[in-house]
Scaffold this active site. Structure first.
Site, PDB file in Angstrom:
ATOM      1  N   GLU A   1      -5.807  -4.781  10.324  1.00 30.77           N
ATOM      2  CA  GLU A   1      -4.795  -3.751  10.557  1.00 30.77           C
ATOM      3  C   GLU A   1      -5.093  -3.006  11.861  1.00 30.77           C
ATOM      4  O   GLU A   1      -5.884  -2.047  11.863  1.00 30.77           O
ATOM      5  CB  GLU A   1      -4.788  -2.753   9.402  1.00 30.77           C
ATOM      6  CG  GLU A   1      -4.397  -3.346   8.076  1.00 30.77           C
ATOM      7  CD  GLU A   1      -3.720  -2.334   7.167  1.00 30.77           C
ATOM      8  OE1 GLU A   1      -2.642  -2.633   6.653  1.00 30.77           O
ATOM      9  OE2 GLU A   1      -4.247  -1.213   7.007  1.00 30.77           O
TER      10      GLU A   1
ATOM     11  N   GLU B   1      -6.969   4.964   7.540  1.00 32.28           N
ATOM     12  CA  GLU B   1      -6.703   6.385   7.231  1.00 32.28           C
ATOM     13  C   GLU B   1      -7.891   7.016   6.505  1.00 32.28           C
ATOM     14  O   GLU B   1      -8.171   8.196   6.678  1.00 32.28           O
ATOM     15  CB  GLU B   1      -5.404   6.509   6.413  1.00 32.28           C
ATOM     16  CG  GLU B   1      -4.183   6.273   7.290  1.00 32.28           C
ATOM     17  CD  GLU B   1      -2.980   5.675   6.575  1.00 32.28           C
ATOM     18  OE1 GLU B   1      -2.923   5.722   5.332  1.00 32.28           O
ATOM     19  OE2 GLU B   1      -2.090   5.145   7.276  1.00 32.28           O
TER      20      GLU B   1
ATOM     21  N   GLY C   1       2.663  -1.079   4.183  1.00 32.79           N
ATOM     22  CA  GLY C   1       2.789   0.332   3.824  1.00 32.79           C
ATOM     23  C   GLY C   1       4.246   0.693   3.610  1.00 32.79           C
ATOM     24  O   GLY C   1       4.833   0.435   2.555  1.00 32.79           O
ATOM     25  N   GLY C   2       4.860   1.272   4.642  1.00 34.68           N
ATOM     26  CA  GLY C   2       6.231   1.792   4.554  1.00 34.68           C
ATOM     27  C   GLY C   2       7.218   0.859   3.872  1.00 34.68           C
ATOM     28  O   GLY C   2       7.966   1.280   2.975  1.00 34.68           O
TER      29      GLY C   2
ATOM     30  N   HIS D   1      -9.681   1.496   4.519  1.00 32.19           N
ATOM     31  CA  HIS D   1      -8.416   1.673   5.250  1.00 32.19           C
ATOM     32  C   HIS D   1      -8.646   2.631   6.420  1.00 32.19           C
ATOM     33  O   HIS D   1      -9.416   3.582   6.310  1.00 32.19           O
ATOM     34  CB  HIS D   1      -7.332   2.212   4.314  1.00 32.19           C
ATOM     35  CG  HIS D   1      -5.976   2.149   4.943  1.00 32.19           C
ATOM     36  ND1 HIS D   1      -5.536   3.101   5.833  1.00 32.19           N
ATOM     37  CD2 HIS D   1      -4.997   1.219   4.848  1.00 32.19           C
ATOM     38  CE1 HIS D   1      -4.323   2.751   6.255  1.00 32.19           C
ATOM     39  NE2 HIS D   1      -3.967   1.627   5.666  1.00 32.19           N
TER      40      HIS D   1
ATOM     41  N   ASN E   1       0.878  -1.174   0.000  1.00 33.00           N
ATOM     42  CA  ASN E   1       0.000   0.000   0.000  1.00 33.00           C
ATOM     43  C   ASN E   1       0.916   1.225   0.000  1.00 33.00           C
ATOM     44  O   ASN E   1       1.466   1.583   1.035  1.00 33.00           O
ATOM     45  CB  ASN E   1      -0.883  -0.035   1.256  1.00 33.00           C
ATOM     46  CG  ASN E   1      -1.709   1.237   1.415  1.00 33.00           C
ATOM     47  OD1 ASN E   1      -1.797   2.049   0.487  1.00 33.00           O
ATOM     48  ND2 ASN E   1      -2.302   1.423   2.581  1.00 33.00           N
ATOM     49  N   TRP E   2       1.066   1.809  -1.172  1.00 34.70           N
ATOM     50  CA  TRP E   2       2.018   2.925  -1.299  1.00 34.70           C
ATOM     51  C   TRP E   2       1.503   4.201  -0.629  1.00 34.70           C
ATOM     52  O   TRP E   2       2.248   5.140  -0.442  1.00 34.70           O
ATOM     53  CB  TRP E   2       2.280   3.220  -2.770  1.00 34.70           C
ATOM     54  CG  TRP E   2       3.122   2.206  -3.481  1.00 34.70           C
ATOM     55  CD1 TRP E   2       3.533   0.975  -3.014  1.00 34.70           C
ATOM     56  CD2 TRP E   2       3.668   2.337  -4.807  1.00 34.70           C
ATOM     57  NE1 TRP E   2       4.287   0.351  -3.970  1.00 34.70           N
ATOM     58  CE2 TRP E   2       4.396   1.148  -5.072  1.00 34.70           C
ATOM     59  CE3 TRP E   2       3.602   3.325  -5.790  1.00 34.70           C
ATOM     60  CZ2 TRP E   2       5.054   0.946  -6.288  1.00 34.70           C
ATOM     61  CZ3 TRP E   2       4.260   3.123  -6.989  1.00 34.70           C
ATOM     62  CH2 TRP E   2       4.982   1.947  -7.241  1.00 34.70           C
ATOM     63  N   LYS E   3       0.204   4.246  -0.331  1.00 35.96           N
ATOM     64  CA  LYS E   3      -0.410   5.463   0.219  1.00 35.96           C
ATOM     65  C   LYS E   3      -0.108   6.646  -0.721  1.00 35.96           C
ATOM     66  O   LYS E   3      -0.001   6.445  -1.918  1.00 35.96           O
ATOM     67  CB  LYS E   3       0.064   5.699   1.650  1.00 35.96           C
ATOM     68  CG  LYS E   3      -0.091   4.442   2.513  1.00 35.96           C
ATOM     69  CD  LYS E   3       0.072   4.672   3.969  1.00 35.96           C
ATOM     70  CE  LYS E   3      -0.109   3.344   4.695  1.00 35.96           C
ATOM     71  NZ  LYS E   3      -0.161   3.454   6.117  1.00 35.96           N
TER      72      LYS E   3
ATOM     73  N   SER F   1       3.026  -2.048  10.270  1.00 35.57           N
ATOM     74  CA  SER F   1       4.475  -2.139  10.502  1.00 35.57           C
ATOM     75  C   SER F   1       5.054  -3.521  10.196  1.00 35.57           C
ATOM     76  O   SER F   1       6.002  -3.956  10.836  1.00 35.57           O
ATOM     77  CB  SER F   1       4.833  -1.701  11.926  1.00 35.57           C
ATOM     78  OG  SER F   1       4.468  -0.349  12.114  1.00 35.57           O
TER      79      SER F   1
ATOM     80  N   GLY G   1       2.187   2.334  10.658  1.00 38.25           N
ATOM     81  CA  GLY G   1       3.160   3.408  10.488  1.00 38.25           C
ATOM     82  C   GLY G   1       3.832   3.829  11.786  1.00 38.25           C
ATOM     83  O   GLY G   1       4.512   4.855  11.839  1.00 38.25           O
TER      84      GLY G   1
HETATM   85  P1  PGA Z   1       2.566   0.334   7.523  1.00 34.10           P
HETATM   86  O1  PGA Z   1       1.135   0.565   6.850  1.00 34.10           O
HETATM   87  O2  PGA Z   1       3.097  -0.973   6.996  1.00 34.10           O
HETATM   88  O3  PGA Z   1       3.389   1.500   7.094  1.00 34.10           O
HETATM   89  O4  PGA Z   1       2.361   0.281   8.992  1.00 34.10           O
HETATM   90  C1  PGA Z   1       0.241  -0.496   6.625  1.00 34.10           C
HETATM   91  C2  PGA Z   1      -1.039   0.026   6.051  1.00 34.10           C
HETATM   92  O5  PGA Z   1      -1.481   1.102   6.469  1.00 34.10           O
HETATM   93  O6  PGA Z   1      -1.653  -0.595   5.180  1.00 34.10           O
END
Ligand code: PGA
Length: 257
Positions: A170, A100, A237-238, A98, A13-15, A216, A176
């Site tokens: 999640e 966010e 994500g990251g 998600h 997930n590149w966001k 994470s 994050g």
């Molecule tokens: P993260 O994000 O791996 O940076 O914690 C995961 C996500 O939000 O899908």
């Protein structure tokens, strides 16, 4: 994961990261590291990178996803993208719900349910995100929260459509933040999600549905998390922004446990 029944799925997930140029470099470097893996590999990129991602990954083992969509097919919704538009482009997956989106864009369980129905009716596969906040975990209401989110998101969705839905557990406190749920904590909730699917649908659906962990996940902890029986891969994500880290995670999911 239980590889005899389920094939793991690793989704990046590149966001809101990577310009078209950045995405070209990342994808070109990633492609040679994804051949003949024993897991499905998806990159969920910003809308502006979808075309580049689709073109570059043609005839490769990487599938492309978006990170959101509207539930209407078209209309006066300034700034939104519809599932028709995504599926016309050749997008295969879309992340829905998600945390966010729920937190910053005030998406509700009802909206998420509408988006899922609309996305699957346009042949998109959905990665449905659910998870509790730190406060909810501390109050020991994780299972109530997760089952409520799941029931509302899947409301009036037929069992046959579950094959087009992946669930991503999640925990919000792990996204994050560098704080990962322990593999046992993560597996317990994924197992609970599976048991909720059993109650809502059937044992076959509970056995077959893919449940990812996200929050994470990185090159150091992926293997331990993914080796848990009820965790079928990750939403990352990251660490998906760094080819070397993402490739280690892919390999962790691809190794028969
Ligand atoms: P993260 O994000 O791996 O940076 O914690 C995961 C996500 O939000 O899908």
């Amino acid at each position: 994961m239980n590889t005899t029944i389920r094939k793991p799925i690793i989704a990046g997930n590149w966001k809101m990261n990577n310009t078209v140029k950045d995405s070209e470099i990342l994808i070109k470097n990633l492609i040679p590291l994804t051949n003949n893996k024993n897991c499905d590999i998806i990159i969920c990129v910003p809308f502006t990178n979808l075309e580049t991602a689709i073109n570059l990954t043609k005839d490769t083992d990487i599938k492309v996803g978006a990170q959101n969509c509207h539930f209407e097919n078209s209309g006066a919704f300034t700034g939104e993208i519809s599932p028709v538009m995504l599926s016309e482009m050749g997008v295969e997956y879309v992340i829905i719900g998600h945390s966010e989106r729920r937190q910053y864009f005030l998406e509700t369980d009802d909206t998420i349910n509408k988006k899922i129905k609309s996305a699957i009716s346009h042949d998109l596969k959905v990665i449905l995100c659910i998870g509790e906040s730190l406060e909810e975990r501390e109050k020991e209401i994780t299972e109530n929260i997760v089952s409520k989110q799941l029931k509302l998101a899947l409301s009036n969705i037929q069992e046959i459509d579950l094959k087009n839905i992946v669930i991503a557990y999640e925990p919000i406190w792990a996204i994050g933040t560098g704080k990962t749920a322990t593999s046992k904590q993560a597996n317990n909730v994924c197992k609970f999600i599976r048991s909720t699917i059993l109650k809502l649908y059937s044992e076959v659906s509970a056995d077959n549905i893919l449940i990812q962990y996200g929050g994470s996940m990185n090159s150091a902890n992926a293997s331990e998390l993914i080796s848990e029986k009820d965790i079928d891969g990750g939403l990352i994500g990251g660490a998906s922004l760094k080819v070397s880290d993402f490739s280690i995670i892919i390999n962790a999911a691809s190794t028969p446990m």
